[in-house]
Design a protein around this motif. Sequence first.
Motif, mmCIF file in Angstrom:
data_model
loop_
_atom_site.group_PDB
_atom_site.id
_atom_site.type_symbol
_atom_site.label_atom_id
_atom_site.label_comp_id
_atom_site.label_asym_id
_atom_site.label_seq_id
_atom_site.Cartn_x
_atom_site.Cartn_y
_atom_site.Cartn_z
ATOM 1 N N ALA A 194 0.829 -1.209 0.000
ATOM 2 C CA ALA A 194 0.000 0.000 0.000
ATOM 3 C C ALA A 194 0.862 1.256 0.000
ATOM 4 O O ALA A 194 0.541 2.243 -0.692
ATOM 5 N N ASN A 198 0.852 4.037 -3.025
ATOM 6 C CA ASN A 198 0.600 5.456 -2.745
ATOM 7 C C ASN A 198 1.745 6.329 -3.242
ATOM 8 O O ASN A 198 1.526 7.420 -3.779
ATOM 9 N N GLN A 201 1.485 6.714 -7.008
ATOM 10 C CA GLN A 201 0.420 7.657 -7.352
ATOM 11 C C GLN A 201 0.856 9.100 -7.103
ATOM 12 O O GLN A 201 0.600 9.985 -7.929
ATOM 13 N N GLN A 222 -6.838 -2.255 -9.065
ATOM 14 C CA GLN A 222 -8.062 -1.483 -8.874
ATOM 15 C C GLN A 222 -7.791 -0.099 -8.300
ATOM 16 O O GLN A 222 -8.523 0.849 -8.560
ATOM 17 N N HIS A 223 -6.734 0.048 -7.517
ATOM 18 C CA HIS A 223 -6.446 1.324 -6.861
ATOM 19 C C HIS A 223 -5.545 2.230 -7.686
ATOM 20 O O HIS A 223 -5.320 3.374 -7.314
ATOM 21 N N ARG A 242 -11.048 1.143 -16.002
ATOM 22 C CA ARG A 242 -11.047 0.407 -14.726
ATOM 23 C C ARG A 242 -12.458 0.164 -14.197
ATOM 24 O O ARG A 242 -12.799 -0.952 -13.795
#
Length: 328
Positions: A194, A198, A201, A222-223, A242
């Motif tokens: 995670a 992050n 991104q 998905q994220h 997505r």
Amino acid sequence: MRNDEKLVEVIELKKYFAVRRGLFGTRRQPVRAVDGISFTIRRGETFALVGESGCGKTTTGRCLLRLIEPTSGSIRFEGKDLLSLDRSEMRAMRRHMQIIFQDPYAALDPRMTIGQIIEEPLQIHRWGTKAERRERVRELLAEVGLDAEAIHRYPHEFSGGQRQRIGIARALALNPTFIVADEPVSALDVSVQAQIINLLQDLQDQHGLTYLFISHDLAVVQHLATRVGVMYLGKFVEIAPRSEIYRHPQHPYTQLLLSSVPVPDPDARRERELPRGEIPTALDPPPGCRFHTRCPYALPECREQEPPLIEIEKHHWVACHLVGHNQH
């Protein structure tokens, strides 16, 4: 506002690997790792390639950077035909195209300090003075969340997540436009995954990066993804935004992949049927639809005719005879 500018355009990409077979290895037969795929990646988006091991997604990413040479097809980056470039021209192009490798343990030279590892691409491309390169290394370490003192340490002194941050810093060194992220979190603990997602991104937002994100984990994709391309035995079976992939998957293989994603509810029940049998080999893919040997909904024509990739809705492409039947 969505940017529709094409940064990467791939047309009929193929990569076959020759394999010797027979008693004395005299018969040559190709492994069709990537078998005629076409797609585009828009500037600033994350295009995710997903599928089981052996589907050709990593080979696709390496072909895009010409880390391995494609058998045929066309790859255009910012309008330039990459396959027409000679070695020196391709080296110059790699300032704009970088890769983050899957294994943070194997990707870093254990004999080099972290400073040397991150500075190496700057040296290769003759970027700045030694003092300027060292300052750039410190900036990159800070950007990925590591202390400047790491510059003098060696890879074995860091955890897996920290090593992947170092790999990301190295990929960012030359301010690239496009990054291939090849399973960048699959070797990490879930809690660290995670953090790395992050970070990727945040870096994309700060630098306007474009990602080709390769993964077998649809929960991770998905994220992060803008669009998703689902591969099976060297071919695309579905490409869609997505939200469409996760809300309205059309191909049985996509549906089965999504049904295998763990749900944090012990009472949740799975309605979809699981795939049958073993994955066929890319050395000898089945005729017709390559998924028909495992598909619970296979039609007679699935065994004989390869379904074309058709646009069933805007930006939603599927290669499935079943979908064609349902539309008529």
